[in-house]
Design an enzyme around this catalytic site. Structure first.
Site, PDB file in Angstrom:
ATOM      1  N   THR A  67       0.891  -1.041  -0.130  1.00 31.49           N
ATOM      2  CA  THR A  67      -0.092   0.344  -0.049  1.00 31.49           C
ATOM      3  C   THR A  67       0.867   1.439  -0.166  1.00 31.49           C
ATOM      4  O   THR A  67       1.600   1.067   0.862  1.00 31.49           O
ATOM      5  CB  THR A  67      -1.006   0.659   1.538  1.00 31.49           C
ATOM      6  N   GLU A  86      -0.775  -5.426   6.135  1.00 34.07           N
ATOM      7  CA  GLU A  86       1.119  -5.749   5.363  1.00 34.07           C
ATOM      8  C   GLU A  86       2.074  -6.803   6.555  1.00 34.07           C
ATOM      9  O   GLU A  86       2.216  -7.358   5.234  1.00 34.07           O
ATOM     10  CB  GLU A  86       1.945  -4.085   5.417  1.00 34.07           C
TER      11      GLU A  86
END
Length: 221
Positions: free
Chosen positions: A32, A107
């Protein structure tokens, strides 16, 4: 060289790096952030070389699907071939601060599930000691005050960020932490009751870091 150009260079270098590793059965993990967005855009050109992606955020999922790239739930795949993501800071041991976009927990999950984690950054993200960038800590909303007080005891200055994560939690941005031992600090923060995850990627550092500068892209491994 403009920072956006450096981000694009790092992203394109990641495409060149992962291309030989891909097969039609490969799953690519995607992170991201602004540098990762350049990677997603370039990944669209080689989408015929792999099966699908696993994404670390709703924003990245939208961008991938807009490019016609299939996105799968992590629970539905047996293996993630490679995970590519940016970072807010990286040191010489390939340890990172991540989560500026608020997706640190997902993540870290996708990175842990992947065979290889490739981090892409511009040279401005390279530091000798982590902590110049405020460290994101994701917390359960009802534990915000409890966690903040515990962080102050560790020497940090927590500041509540606006908005919620994709998981419905809050982010405390922690200033002034002396992160001389990133692995220990990662563990100490995670042990605070109410903390979901923190943005130190130290116990599991990146396997490779691609660093873009005006003179090219170098590999830290």
């Amino acid at each position: 060289m403009a920072q956006d150009d450096l981000k694009r260079s790092a992203a394109l270098a990641a495409i060149d790096y992962i291309r030989p590793k891909l097969t039609t059965r490969s799953i690519v993990g995607v992170g991201t952030g602004s540098t990762t967005n350049y990677f997603i855009d370039a990944l669209a050109d080689i989408r015929h070389l792999f099966d699908a992606c696993v994404s670390s955020s709703e924003d990245s999922t939208r961008r991938l699907t807009e490019h016609g790239i299939s996105v799968l739930d992590l629970n539905s795949v047996a293996e993630v071939t490679v995970y590519v993501d940016g970072a807010d800071e990286v040191n010489g041991a390939r340890q990172l601060i991540k989560g500026g976009g608020g997706a640190l927990t997902r993540e870290k999950i996708v990175a842990a599930a992947s065979d290889e984690f490739v981090c892409i950054v511009d040279e401005g993200k390279v530091v000798d000691v982590l902590g110049r960038y405020p460290l994101p800590v994701e917390v359960i909303p009802m534990a915000r005050g409890l966690v903040a007080r515990a962080i102050v005891e560790l020497g940090g200055a927590p500041e509540l960020r606006e908005g919620l994560t994709d998981n419905g939690n809050l982010i405390l941005g922690v200033h002034d932490l002396a992160i001389t031992d990133p692995v220990e600090m990662e563990q100490r923060l995670n042990n605070i009751v109410g903390v979901v995850c923190n943005g130190l990627f130290a116990a599991q550092a990146a396997h490779r870091v691609l660093i873009a500068s005006a003179t090219g892209v170098r590999l830290l491994q």
